[in-house]
Write a protein that holds these residues in place. Structure first.
Motif, PDB file in Angstrom:
ATOM      1  N   TYR A 227      51.809  74.808 -34.178  1.00 55.88           N
ATOM      2  CA  TYR A 227      52.391  73.527 -33.732  1.00 55.88           C
ATOM      3  C   TYR A 227      51.429  72.841 -32.758  1.00 55.88           C
ATOM      4  CZ  TYR A 227      56.650  75.565 -35.610  1.00 55.88           C
ATOM      5  OH  TYR A 227      57.559  76.125 -36.423  1.00 55.88           O
ATOM      6  N   GLN A 228      51.462  71.474 -32.734  1.00 58.16           N
ATOM      7  CA  GLN A 228      50.577  70.726 -31.838  1.00 58.16           C
ATOM      8  C   GLN A 228      51.031  70.916 -30.397  1.00 58.16           C
ATOM      9  OE1 GLN A 228      50.031  66.720 -32.954  1.00 58.16           O
ATOM     10  NE2 GLN A 228      49.100  66.068 -31.041  1.00 58.16           N
ATOM     11  N   GLY A 229      50.108  71.256 -29.512  1.00 63.60           N
ATOM     12  CA  GLY A 229      50.444  71.458 -28.092  1.00 63.60           C
ATOM     13  C   GLY A 229      50.729  70.130 -27.365  1.00 63.60           C
ATOM     14  N   PRO A 230      51.248  70.171 -26.118  1.00 64.75           N
ATOM     15  CA  PRO A 230      51.543  68.935 -25.358  1.00 64.75           C
ATOM     16  C   PRO A 230      50.232  68.248 -24.942  1.00 64.75           C
ATOM     17  CG  PRO A 230      51.865  70.849 -23.985  1.00 64.75           C
ATOM     18  CD  PRO A 230      51.620  71.371 -25.358  1.00 64.75           C
ATOM     19  N   GLN A 231      50.330  66.892 -24.757  1.00 62.50           N
ATOM     20  CA  GLN A 231      49.126  66.124 -24.397  1.00 62.50           C
ATOM     21  C   GLN A 231      48.685  66.501 -22.982  1.00 62.50           C
ATOM     22  OE1 GLN A 231      49.420  62.044 -25.198  1.00 62.50           O
ATOM     23  NE2 GLN A 231      47.653  61.425 -23.980  1.00 62.50           N
ATOM     24  N   GLY A 232      47.407  66.730 -22.803  1.00 65.19           N
ATOM     25  CA  GLY A 232      46.883  67.071 -21.468  1.00 65.19           C
ATOM     26  C   GLY A 232      46.862  65.858 -20.519  1.00 65.19           C
ATOM     27  N   ARG A 233      46.661  66.119 -19.215  1.00 61.09           N
ATOM     28  CA  ARG A 233      46.590  65.037 -18.221  1.00 61.09           C
ATOM     29  C   ARG A 233      45.339  64.201 -18.429  1.00 61.09           C
ATOM     30  NH1 ARG A 233      47.165  68.322 -12.803  1.00 61.09           N
ATOM     31  NH2 ARG A 233      45.691  69.615 -13.978  1.00 61.09           N
ATOM     32  N   GLN A 234      45.445  62.882 -18.011  1.00 59.19           N
ATOM     33  CA  GLN A 234      44.295  62.000 -18.206  1.00 59.19           C
ATOM     34  C   GLN A 234      43.176  62.424 -17.270  1.00 59.19           C
ATOM     35  OE1 GLN A 234      45.274  57.926 -18.026  1.00 59.19           O
ATOM     36  NE2 GLN A 234      43.175  57.174 -18.008  1.00 59.19           N
TER      37      GLN A 234
END
Length: 277
Positions: A227-234
């Motif tokens: 599954y696609q992981g959560p988006q990282g911080r900018q």
């Protein structure tokens, strides 16, 4: 005018036949080998109008019983020459009677005069009727039967027949039981020894050397995508990149509104006089 008759009927009635034999053949076969085993068959062959036939014709002969059934496998075919309708044939001259005796001329069926044996004749495949009975010649009646021949050797024993079904009779009564024999003496058993004490456990031996690594196994199949992981911080802003190339000049814009007239400037100094004309 005489009534018309078919060729088949005419042939059957027009053939004058001399047929003499059965007992004579049997007796001469056993006692007088110099006498030929043949039948004399004579007649006249005509067409339906009574005119005599000429030429060569195929005659087929069989010995049959009173109902027309052949008594053995004997048959004979002859090419017979007919001259002015007349012909004479020695039946048995092409295919000998000998291998088919005695059954060819003796045995059932019979009547009070003897075996019922008839000569069946076909001319060019047309059956002549009626069949002519074969009877004894006068002198053949005086031929005495020969002595009985010696008994032939016994034939080979035939194969054993299949086993018959098992009988279904009742089982007989059980007989009395015989006396029991004397038992032999039992041998003496040896004494069981006492169990010894359990010995102390020995020390653990040193670990053996590590064995060689085994060959690398074949790569397993690729697993299904996770599954696609959560988006990282900018992340922090990066450094400014170099200035890009100047783009092409844009189209000229519309003329602007005329500005207000400016102040009049100061009068300039007079210029030098020009040359004399």
């Amino acid at each position: 005018m005489p009534p018309s008759i078919t060729r088949r009927v005419f042939l059957g009635k027009s053939v004058a036949v001399s047929l003499t034999l059965p007992h004579f053949l049997q007796a001469t076969h056993a006692a007088a080998q110099d006498v030929p085993l043949r039948l004399n068959y004579q007649g006249r062959l005509t067409d339906p109008s009574g005119l005599p036939k000429n030429g060569s014709f195929t005659f087929l002969f069989r010995i049959v019983d009173n109902v027309g059934a052949p008594v053995t496998l004997w048959t004979e075919t002859q090419a017979v020459t007919v001259d002015n309708g007349f012909f004479s044939v020695e039946v048995g001259s092409q295919t000998s009677f000998a291998p088919f005796l005695p059954g060819l001329f003796t045995g059932p069926p019979a009547d009070s005069s003897g075996p019922l044996r008839f000569l069946e004749v076909k001319v060019n495949s047309e059956l002549l009727t009626p069949n002519r009975r074969i009877v004894s010649a006068a002198y053949a009646l005086n031929v005495a039967p020969g002595p009985t021949g010696a008994t032939g050797a016994s034939g080979a024993t035939g194969p054993t027949g299949p086993t018959g079904p098992t009988g279904t009779g009742t089982t007989g009564a059980t007989g009395p039981t015989g006396p029991t024999g004397a038992s032999g003496p039992t041998g003496a058993s040896g004494a069981t020894g006492t169990q010894g004490p359990t010995g102390p456990m020995g020390e653990t031996g040193p670990t053996g050397p590590t064995g060689e690594s085994g060959a690398t196994g074949t790569q397993g199949p690729t697993g299904s995508q996770g599954y696609q992981g959560p988006q990282g911080r900018q992340g922090p802003q990066g450094n400014s990149g170099p200035q890009g190339y100047q783009g092409p000049q844009g189209r000229q814009g519309p003329q602007g509104i005329s500005g207000s007239q400016g102040y009049q400037g100061a009068q300039g100094s007079q210029g030098p006089q020009g040359p004399q004309g």
